[in-house]
Design a protein around this motif. Structure first.
Motif, short mmCIF file in Angstrom:
data_model
loop_
_atom_site.label_atom_id
_atom_site.label_comp_id
_atom_site.label_asym_id
_atom_site.label_seq_id
_atom_site.Cartn_x
_atom_site.Cartn_y
_atom_site.Cartn_z
N GLU A 81 0.81 -1.21 0.00
CA GLU A 81 0.00 0.00 0.00
C GLU A 81 0.85 1.26 0.00
O GLU A 81 0.32 2.36 -0.20
CB GLU A 81 -0.94 0.01 1.21
N ARG A 127 -5.71 -0.09 -4.93
CA ARG A 127 -7.14 0.04 -5.22
C ARG A 127 -7.96 -0.89 -4.33
O ARG A 127 -9.01 -0.50 -3.80
CB ARG A 127 -7.40 -0.28 -6.69
N GLY A 131 -6.99 2.74 -1.05
CA GLY A 131 -6.07 3.88 -0.99
C GLY A 131 -4.63 3.42 -0.89
O GLY A 131 -4.35 2.23 -0.68
N ARG A 133 -0.15 5.08 -0.95
CA ARG A 133 0.80 6.18 -1.02
C ARG A 133 1.91 5.85 -2.01
O ARG A 133 2.49 4.75 -1.96
CB ARG A 133 1.45 6.43 0.35
N HIS A 173 -9.04 7.08 -6.36
CA HIS A 173 -8.89 5.78 -5.70
C HIS A 173 -8.35 5.93 -4.28
O HIS A 173 -8.04 4.92 -3.63
CB HIS A 173 -7.94 4.88 -6.50
N GLY A 174 -8.20 7.17 -3.82
CA GLY A 174 -7.65 7.39 -2.49
C GLY A 174 -6.14 7.23 -2.43
O GLY A 174 -5.57 7.04 -1.35
N ILE A 175 -5.49 7.31 -3.59
CA ILE A 175 -4.04 7.14 -3.66
C ILE A 175 -3.38 8.51 -3.81
O ILE A 175 -3.72 9.27 -4.73
CB ILE A 175 -3.65 6.24 -4.85
N THR A 176 -2.45 8.83 -2.92
CA THR A 176 -1.70 10.07 -3.04
C THR A 176 -0.37 9.80 -3.72
O THR A 176 0.22 8.73 -3.56
CB THR A 176 -1.45 10.73 -1.67
N THR A 232 -1.40 15.69 -1.91
CA THR A 232 -1.05 14.94 -3.12
C THR A 232 -0.64 15.89 -4.23
O THR A 232 -1.01 17.06 -4.24
CB THR A 232 -2.22 14.03 -3.56
#
Length: 245
Positions: A81, A127, A131, A133, A173-176, A232
């Motif tokens: 993650e 995903r 989320g 990083r 997707h909550g990904i920074t 982000t």
């Protein structure tokens, strides 16, 4: 326990980042390309301090190597993650009159191809988790524009462009996706440095000291923490104010 993969982590900045993330409670996948002994040493230090880590050998500029790495990390530690793209290669200097296209390609392989392969490999994990990083390790050379470093500088600029674009693409997707840009921070590959080596550089640094690997590790630790959940597409320069663009 959240799994963090740090590429190029057998020594230098990567090793410090790996140790810091382990101290913060992550299970750390310590990637190496050639120095297995170095990676195992980092793993041993993490475990001795009560952390969780495993060493994973892989060429992160190679499609098959990244695919195998993703499969092995998932098998031994779990889904990833947190991804820290730190791996780098030689950074030779060449004046523009001697520059050849391969010089550019050599740098793009590390700072465009490798991050692309890595993000693609671990995007399903992030995903599925709702989320994640991604932190890229850039360089303040992009602003400093040092003579003879045009291939490296161009690739670092491209890496920053990827960071901003991916931040917009993956935010839903909550990904920074962020980038840490160190200044000159001596590590093992720089060898022994004299006071004369440092004097000119330090005269231009407002904070009046040379950077330490822990300074970079601290910035990465912030970006992968819950405190940076709403951060982000950003670039954090870690160079004591050497440049402020």
């Amino acid at each position: 326990m959240t799994v963090a993969l740090v590429t190029g982590a057998s020594r230098g900045l990567g090793a410090h980042i790996a140790r810091r993330l382990a101290a913060d409670g992550f299970a750390v996948a310590v990637n190496y390309a050639a120095s297995r002994d170095g990676a195992e040493r980092v793993v041993g230090e993490i475990r001795a301090a009560g952390g969780v880590a495993e060493a994973f050998g892989a060429d992160v500029t190679d499609e098959a190597g990244v695919a195998s790495l993703a499969e092995e990390v998932r098998s031994r530690l779990g889904p990833v993650e947190v991804l820290v793209c730190n791996a780098t290669g030689p950074q030779p200097e060449a004046p523009v009159e001697d520059l050849v296209w391969q010089d550019h390609l050599d740098q793009l392989v590390f700072f465009v191809k490798s991050p692309t392969l890595l993000v693609q490999a671990f995007l399903p994990d992030m995903r599925a988790a709702g989320g994640g990083r991604v932190v890229q390790i850039g360089s303040d050379v992009f602003e400093r524009s040092l003579p003879g470093m045009s291939a490296y500088t161009a690739a670092k600029g491209a890496q920053w462009g990827l960071t901003r674009t991916w931040a917009k693409e993956l935010g839903r997707h909550g990904i920074t996706v962020n980038l840490v840009a160190p200044g000159w921070i001596p590590v093992e590959r720089h060898g022994e440095l004299s006071s004369a080596d440092l004097a000119g550089y330090l005269s231009e640094v407002p904070l009046g000291r040379i950077g330490e690997p822990g300074d970079v590790a601290g910035a990465v630790a912030y970006l992968v923490s819950g405190d940076a959940a709403f951060v982000t597409g950003q670039r954090i320069t870690v160079n004591g104010g050497h440049n402020m663009d």
